[in-house]
Each structure stands twice: as structure tokens, then as C-alpha cells.
Design a protein around this motif. Structure first.
Motif, PDB file in Angstrom:
ATOM      1  N   VAL A 141      -8.401 -74.620  -3.402  1.00 19.26           N
ATOM      2  CA  VAL A 141      -9.525 -74.614  -2.454  1.00 19.26           C
ATOM      3  C   VAL A 141     -10.187 -75.996  -2.420  1.00 19.26           C
ATOM      4  CG1 VAL A 141     -11.720 -73.549  -1.844  1.00 19.26           C
ATOM      5  CG2 VAL A 141      -9.905 -72.144  -2.783  1.00 19.26           C
ATOM      6  N   VAL A 144      -8.264 -78.323  -0.222  1.00 19.42           N
ATOM      7  CA  VAL A 144      -8.506 -78.120   1.213  1.00 19.42           C
ATOM      8  C   VAL A 144      -9.892 -78.654   1.598  1.00 19.42           C
ATOM      9  CG1 VAL A 144      -8.378 -76.484   3.097  1.00 19.42           C
ATOM     10  CG2 VAL A 144      -7.095 -76.046   1.039  1.00 19.42           C
ATOM     11  N   LEU A 145     -10.880 -78.474   0.716  1.00 15.38           N
ATOM     12  CA  LEU A 145     -12.230 -78.985   0.996  1.00 15.38           C
ATOM     13  C   LEU A 145     -12.193 -80.504   1.155  1.00 15.38           C
ATOM     14  CD1 LEU A 145     -14.523 -76.991  -1.480  1.00 15.38           C
ATOM     15  CD2 LEU A 145     -14.557 -76.881   1.006  1.00 15.38           C
ATOM     16  N   ILE A 147      -9.603 -82.310   2.015  1.00 14.14           N
ATOM     17  CA  ILE A 147      -8.920 -82.615   3.279  1.00 14.14           C
ATOM     18  C   ILE A 147      -9.923 -82.513   4.432  1.00 14.14           C
ATOM     19  CG2 ILE A 147      -7.203 -81.782   4.929  1.00 14.14           C
ATOM     20  CD1 ILE A 147      -5.402 -81.087   2.624  1.00 14.14           C
ATOM     21  N   GLY A 148     -10.787 -81.501   4.377  1.00 11.91           N
ATOM     22  CA  GLY A 148     -11.804 -81.331   5.410  1.00 11.91           C
ATOM     23  C   GLY A 148     -12.748 -82.523   5.456  1.00 11.91           C
ATOM     24  N   ALA A 173     -19.772 -79.306   0.063  1.00 14.18           N
ATOM     25  CA  ALA A 173     -18.518 -79.025  -0.634  1.00 14.18           C
ATOM     26  C   ALA A 173     -18.737 -79.040  -2.142  1.00 14.18           C
ATOM     27  CB  ALA A 173     -17.451 -80.044  -0.239  1.00 14.18           C
ATOM     28  N   ASP A 176     -20.453 -76.042  -3.347  1.00 16.17           N
ATOM     29  CA  ASP A 176     -19.636 -74.841  -3.220  1.00 16.17           C
ATOM     30  C   ASP A 176     -18.725 -74.646  -4.432  1.00 16.17           C
ATOM     31  OD1 ASP A 176     -19.142 -72.630  -1.609  1.00 16.17           O
ATOM     32  OD2 ASP A 176     -17.276 -73.478  -0.865  1.00 16.17           O
ATOM     33  N   LEU A 179     -19.628 -72.008  -6.977  1.00 15.94           N
ATOM     34  CA  LEU A 179     -19.537 -70.663  -6.391  1.00 15.94           C
ATOM     35  C   LEU A 179     -18.081 -70.205  -6.291  1.00 15.94           C
ATOM     36  CD1 LEU A 179     -22.189 -71.070  -3.581  1.00 15.94           C
ATOM     37  CD2 LEU A 179     -22.319 -69.472  -5.471  1.00 15.94           C
ATOM     38  N   ILE A 180     -17.210 -71.125  -5.869  1.00 13.90           N
ATOM     39  CA  ILE A 180     -15.788 -70.776  -5.784  1.00 13.90           C
ATOM     40  C   ILE A 180     -15.261 -70.483  -7.184  1.00 13.90           C
ATOM     41  CG2 ILE A 180     -13.513 -71.567  -5.067  1.00 13.90           C
ATOM     42  CD1 ILE A 180     -14.882 -73.436  -3.110  1.00 13.90           C
ATOM     43  N   SER A 183     -16.331 -67.068  -8.188  1.00 13.60           N
ATOM     44  CA  SER A 183     -15.659 -65.979  -7.477  1.00 13.60           C
ATOM     45  C   SER A 183     -14.201 -65.838  -7.907  1.00 13.60           C
ATOM     46  CB  SER A 183     -15.766 -66.174  -5.962  1.00 13.60           C
ATOM     47  OG  SER A 183     -15.125 -67.346  -5.568  1.00 13.60           O
ATOM     48  N   VAL A 184     -13.485 -66.952  -8.082  1.00 11.85           N
ATOM     49  CA  VAL A 184     -12.075 -66.809  -8.462  1.00 11.85           C
ATOM     50  C   VAL A 184     -11.948 -66.351  -9.917  1.00 11.85           C
ATOM     51  CG1 VAL A 184     -11.129 -68.368  -6.728  1.00 11.85           C
ATOM     52  CG2 VAL A 184     -11.792 -69.277  -8.939  1.00 11.85           C
TER      53      VAL A 184
ATOM     54  N   TYR B 156     -21.874 -75.815   9.482  1.00 11.03           N
ATOM     55  CA  TYR B 156     -20.623 -76.459   9.879  1.00 11.03           C
ATOM     56  C   TYR B 156     -20.493 -76.549  11.398  1.00 11.03           C
ATOM     57  CZ  TYR B 156     -19.316 -76.849   5.100  1.00 11.03           C
ATOM     58  OH  TYR B 156     -19.310 -77.226   3.793  1.00 11.03           O
ATOM     59  N   LEU B 172     -11.249 -75.851   9.830  1.00 12.78           N
ATOM     60  CA  LEU B 172     -10.808 -76.557   8.616  1.00 12.78           C
ATOM     61  C   LEU B 172     -11.970 -76.740   7.642  1.00 12.78           C
ATOM     62  CD1 LEU B 172      -8.798 -78.222   6.960  1.00 12.78           C
ATOM     63  CD2 LEU B 172      -9.342 -80.181   8.375  1.00 12.78           C
ATOM     64  N   LEU B 173     -13.161 -77.034   8.167  1.00 14.63           N
ATOM     65  CA  LEU B 173     -14.314 -77.243   7.287  1.00 14.63           C
ATOM     66  C   LEU B 173     -14.872 -75.920   6.789  1.00 14.63           C
ATOM     67  CD1 LEU B 173     -16.283 -79.971   9.283  1.00 14.63           C
ATOM     68  CD2 LEU B 173     -14.916 -80.302   7.235  1.00 14.63           C
ATOM     69  N   PRO B 176     -12.411 -72.808   4.129  1.00 14.51           N
ATOM     70  CA  PRO B 176     -12.315 -72.912   2.665  1.00 14.51           C
ATOM     71  C   PRO B 176     -13.656 -72.716   1.969  1.00 14.51           C
ATOM     72  CG  PRO B 176     -11.622 -74.977   3.709  1.00 14.51           C
ATOM     73  CD  PRO B 176     -11.994 -74.052   4.799  1.00 14.51           C
ATOM     74  N   PRO B 180     -15.591 -67.782  -1.318  1.00 17.08           N
ATOM     75  CA  PRO B 180     -16.303 -66.796  -2.147  1.00 17.08           C
ATOM     76  C   PRO B 180     -16.755 -65.570  -1.358  1.00 17.08           C
ATOM     77  CG  PRO B 180     -17.106 -68.995  -2.617  1.00 17.08           C
ATOM     78  CD  PRO B 180     -16.225 -69.114  -1.421  1.00 17.08           C
ATOM     79  N   ILE B 183     -13.639 -63.361  -0.795  1.00 16.71           N
ATOM     80  CA  ILE B 183     -13.275 -62.659  -2.034  1.00 16.71           C
ATOM     81  C   ILE B 183     -14.318 -61.587  -2.355  1.00 16.71           C
ATOM     82  CG2 ILE B 183     -12.985 -62.913  -4.529  1.00 16.71           C
ATOM     83  CD1 ILE B 183     -11.888 -65.716  -4.020  1.00 16.71           C
ATOM     84  N   TRP B 203     -20.150 -57.506  -7.220  1.00 11.19           N
ATOM     85  CA  TRP B 203     -19.721 -58.420  -6.156  1.00 11.19           C
ATOM     86  C   TRP B 203     -20.847 -58.691  -5.174  1.00 11.19           C
ATOM     87  CZ3 TRP B 203     -15.845 -61.415  -6.841  1.00 11.19           C
ATOM     88  CH2 TRP B 203     -14.787 -61.007  -7.670  1.00 11.19           C
ATOM     89  N   LEU B 206     -22.701 -61.653  -6.315  1.00 16.03           N
ATOM     90  CA  LEU B 206     -22.074 -62.924  -5.945  1.00 16.03           C
ATOM     91  C   LEU B 206     -22.380 -63.279  -4.485  1.00 16.03           C
ATOM     92  CD1 LEU B 206     -19.907 -65.184  -6.695  1.00 16.03           C
ATOM     93  CD2 LEU B 206     -18.325 -63.740  -5.453  1.00 16.03           C
ATOM     94  N   TYR B 214     -26.700 -71.040   0.439  1.00 13.69           N
ATOM     95  CA  TYR B 214     -26.430 -71.678   1.713  1.00 13.69           C
ATOM     96  C   TYR B 214     -27.624 -71.671   2.661  1.00 13.69           C
ATOM     97  CZ  TYR B 214     -21.924 -73.561   1.026  1.00 13.69           C
ATOM     98  OH  TYR B 214     -20.925 -74.371   0.583  1.00 13.69           O
TER      99      TYR B 214
END
Lengths: 259, 229
Positions: A141, A144-145, A147-148, A173, A176, A179-180, A183-184, B156, B172-173, B176, B180, B183, B203, B206, B214
Motif C-alpha cells: 500500500v 502505491v501511495l 506512486i500517487g 499519505a 495514513d 492507520l493502514i 488495519s492490516v 483528494y 490513484l490517490l 490506496p 483501512p 478492510i 472494527w 478502527l 481524516y
């Protein structure tokens, strides 16, 4: 790393108060020699001197590349991207914008190499190139962030608009990532495969030393590349400014003389 | 609450009212985005054999993928209405509080998206034969996930707005970053439909964290984005 346009010696140029068309300086030359020597010695330690691991065999040697790449790209790279982005939104100077851009670009390359070395390591050890491991997923992830972020930098030619929007994207990013991560971790937490813990105190002394030496070497390598990437970006900026000034001067010269 | 805070909420209401009024008159979301979501539900049925019960099992994931794709369209629409007649410049010249503008645009997108989700829930109930159990978790997870999605989407959308590559840059932005939410939303729904709401509430936690983060980031960072012409 001098361009062919540079004919005079740097000292004479500096004396005339001209900007250098080079990304090199005495400091970075020394840093470069140190980084390359450290990198070479780390590779020698990792690939030749350190012993093979009991269960993984020689596959463990990839770890001495993989983890330092991940740490330099993920922590240093993304950290500096966040610092540069905050710095730009606060001070609004080109320095911070280009710092974030340079760090993000290197982080992208280091993260790509992390994924590549991780896959190559996973094939013999896990029996598969890809496993939905939390760390792998997070890295994917992050890739990809980044790349963005790069896509945003190429999407606009207006330097101020690009700097402003890139800074916001960089900051979002970076915010984030935890948080990612969370979550993962939860997502795959129930059936996570065992990963090698590099900080395991029972690790062989030579392996531990190799590991830490690689970490430091890759961090120095990252910083050396960062300085050069930053200076290239800086020169590009200067060039764009100068080209604009010259174009304006030419148009002015073409205009009919007014009495 | 001080005067500035009150003004921010008033500005948010004004902007949200404006966007919803445009939607009410143009009906783009109703006539184009909702049918698009329906088509996506049909496509999933074509992709996964409806007779083998895959659709019922995969409902949480399919639902949230459909919501994510629809969010892209709603956000794009939200900024397309500003692009015409220099709406963006006018918005800046009105002197509205940037945080208020952000909240207002996000609130309008939230209303549209929430209605769309109700429609989608009816869609999966009817077409995928999924029985919607554990509704408290479903409702809380949807509200939290939608708040997170619209807050990130509004940011975005503003970041991509006005650029030549905006249509391709936004997915794209955005996609990704909301990993969270994807998921969390999917897992919360799966837990609720399985009847294990304890897991579902975790969950939801989260999703709420993402939403709060955000919304706060959007209120802080929207100002530099309004500076662009």
C-alpha cells in the motif's frame, strides 16, 4: 557528477558568484566514498562472511538487504517526506518542497526494492512469492501511495500549485501509514505466519553485527543519494527560472522600440 | 462555542445546502451514479456464479467495493460543479471559512452516499439473497466508514480538481488511502452477518478512528487547497 557544461573549475565559478552546475561538493564526495565503502563491506559481510541460518540456509542473506532497504525507505524516506511537507506548508519555500519530493522518490525506489527482495526471499522460505502478511501488505500500500505522490508531482507544471498540493498529499499519505498498519495487523492478525525476528537476542553475533552494519550502511547510502537528488531538483528549478527569464528577455528585445 | 466556530458551522451548512440544491435540480447522482452502482452489483453476479452461494458469502466485500467506486463518482461530481463558471474562485472570494467549506462539501457528499448505501443494502438483500443481521453494527460501521470515505474523498477531490489529469489521478490517490476503510468495513459487515457483533464493534473502532483522523486533517489542510486558481 558534473555536467559537461561546466568548463571552469568550481572555485573560479564560486568566486564570480555564479551558481554551480554540479551536484557535487567536497562534503558529498567524502560522504559518497564512505557510503560506497560501507555498502561494499555490508555486502561482503552479508553474502560471504556471515554464516547461513539453521532453517533458512543461505536465503537469510537476503534479509541483510531487505530489512535495511525497508527501514531506509519506509522510516527515513516517508519520515522526511512528512517533514518536508510540513515544512513547506509552514514556511512555503522551495527547499522544503524539494526535500519532500527527493525523499519521496528515493522512498519509492527503496520500497520497490524491498518488495522485490521480499518476494525473492519468500519463494524459498515460504514457498510463495507473495503472502498476505501484514508487513507485506503495508509495504504494497505504501508503494502505491508513493506512486500517487509522484503522479501528483508530474500532473502540474505550475511550481507553486504543485508544491502546495504535493505537500498536502505527502502529509495525508504519511498520516495514513499508522492507520493502514493497524488495519492490516488486525486483518491478518489471526493467522500471521512466523517472521524472523531480527532483534532476537539468540541471534549469532556475526549475524547480528552484519544486520546492524547493513542498516547503518543503507541509511548513509540513502542520505548520500538524497543530497544529490535534492541538488538535481534544485538545479532543475533554477534552469526553469532561467529559461523563463531568457524567454521574457527575448520577447522584450523583439518588441518595437518606443520613443 | 466562540464566534469563529459558529461561523464555520454556518459556512458548512451554506456550502452543503448549495451542493445538495444543485444535486436536487440536476439529479446526476440519482439518474447516473445510482444506476452505475446497480450495474456493478449485476457485474459481480456475472463474475461469481450466483447458484453456488458465493455472492452471499462475498456480500460485505462486494458492497464496499461498490461504495468505493461510487464515492469516486460522487466526489468527482462534487468538484465538477465548482469547475464550471470559476466556481472555485467564487468560493474562495466569498471569504467562507476553509474548514467550513470542507465540512460543507463533505456533508453533501455524505448525504448522497448514505442514501446510495441504503439503496445498495436493499440491492444485496434482494439480488444476492443476503439476510441483513446484526443491524446495529451494520448501521454504525456504515456511518463511520462513510464519514471516513467522504472526508478523504473531499480532500483528494480538491487535490485533483482543476488538473488536466484529474479523472485518472483521483482513483490513484484516493483508493490506496482508504484501504483501512475497505478492510474495516468489510470485516465489520462480515462479523455482523455472521452474528458475531463483538468482533464487529472492534472494527467499528478502527473505522471511527479513520473518520476522526481524516475529518481533522481535512479541516486543517483544506485552506492551502483553496488558494489555487
Amino acid at each position: 557528477m558534473t555536467t559537461s557544461a561546466q568548463v571552469e573549475t568550481p572555485r573560479r565559478r564560486r568566486g564570480r558568484n555564479e551558481r554551480l552546475a554540479t551536484t557535487s561538493s567536497r562534503f558529498t564526495r567524502a560522504l559518497g566514498v564512505i557510503a560506497l565503502l560501507m555498502g561494499a563491506s555490508a555486502l561482503l559481510l552479508a553474502l560471504v562472511i556471515s554464516p547461513p541460518e539453521v532453517t533458512q540456509g543461505d536465503a537469510v542473506r537476503l534479509f541483510y538487504l531487505h530489512v535495511p532497504l525497508a527501514v531506509a525507505g519506509g522510516y527515513l524516506g516517508v519520515g522526511l517526506l512528512a517533514v518536508g511537507s510540513i515544512g513547506y506548508l509552514w514556511k512555503r519555500t522551495t527547499f522544503w518542497d524539494l526535500l519532500a519530493a527527493s525523499a519521496a522518490e528515493l522512498a519509492l525506489i527503496f520500497t520497490a526494492l524491498t518488495l522485490l527482495t521480499g518476494s525473492l526471499w519468500g519463494r524459498p522460505v515460504w514457498g510463495t512469492y507473495w503472502e498476505w502478511d501484514p508487513r507485506l501488505t503495508l509495504t504494497a500500500v505504501l508503494f502505491v501511495l508513493l506512486i500517487g505522490y509522484r503522479a501528483m508531482r508530474t500532473a502540474s507544471v505550475d511550481p507553486q500549485l504543485r508544491a502546495r498540493r504535493s505537500a498536502v498529499i505527502g502529509l495525508l499519505a504519511a498520516a495514513d501509514v499508522p492507520l493502514i498498519r493497524m488495519s492490516v495487523d488486525w486483518w491478518r492478525g489471526l493467522h500471521q505466519t512466523a517472521t524472523l525476528n531480527p532483534l532476537n537476542p539468540s541471534l549469532d553475533g556475526m549475524m547480528l553485527f552484519t544486520f546492524f552494519w547493513s542498516m547503518v550502511s543503507f541509511a548513509v547510502l540513502f542520505l548520500w543519494l538524497l543530497v544529490h537528488r535534492f541538488r538535481v531538483a534544485w538545479l532543475e528549478e533554477q534552469l526553469a527560472d532561467r529559461a523563463l527569464d531568457e524567454a521574457i528577455a527575448q520577447r522584450r528585445a523583439e518588441a518595437p522600440q518606443t520613443p | 462555542m466562540d464566534r469563529g466556530g459558529l461561523l464555520m458551522w454556518r459556512d458548512a451548512l451554506l456550502v452543503a445546502g448549495k451542493d445538495l440544491r444543485i444535486e436536487f435540480r440536476s439529479k446526476i447522482a440519482l439518474n447516473q451514479i445510482a444506476p452505475f452502482a446497480l450495474v456493478v452489483l449485476l457485474l459481480f453476479a456475472f463474475a461469481l456464479d450466483p447458484d453456488r452461494g458465493f455472492l452471499g458469502e462475498a456480500t460485505p466485500g462486494l458492497f464496499w467495493i461498490t461504495v468505493l467506486l461510487s464515492t469516486l463518482l460522487v466526489v468527482q461530481r462534487s468538484y465538477a460543479v465548482e469547475a464550471a463558471d470559476s466556481g472555485r474562485d467564487s468560493l474562495r472570494l466569498t471569504g467562507l471559512d476553509p474548514a467550513g467549506v470542507f465540512l460543507g462539501k463533505a456533508a453533501a457528499v455524505f448525504v448522497v452516499l448514505a442514501l446510495l448505501e441504503v439503496g445498495l443494502a436493499a440491492g444485496v438483500r434482494l439480488m444476492y439473497d443476503t439476510s441483513l443481521r446484526g443491524w446495529p453494527v451494520l448501521v454504525v460501521a456504515s456511518l463511520a466508514a462513510t464519514t471516513g470515505l467522504v472526508a478523504a474523498g473531499t480532500m483528494y477531490g480538491a487535490l485533483a480538481a482543476g488538473l488536466r489529469a484529474r479523472e485518472t489521478l483521483l482513483p490513484l490517490l484516493f483508493l490506496p488511502v482508504v484501504a483501512p476503510v475497505m478492510i474495516g468495513g468489510t470485516r465489520a459487515f462480515a462479523a455482523a452477518l455472521d452474528g458475531s457483533s463483538g468482533e464487529g464493534w472492534r472494527w467499528c473502532g478502527l473505522l471511527i478512528t479513520f473518520a476522526v483522523a481524516y475529518v481533522a486533517l481535512g479541516m486543517l489542510l483544506f485552506e492551502p487547497l483553496l488558494e489555487d486558481s
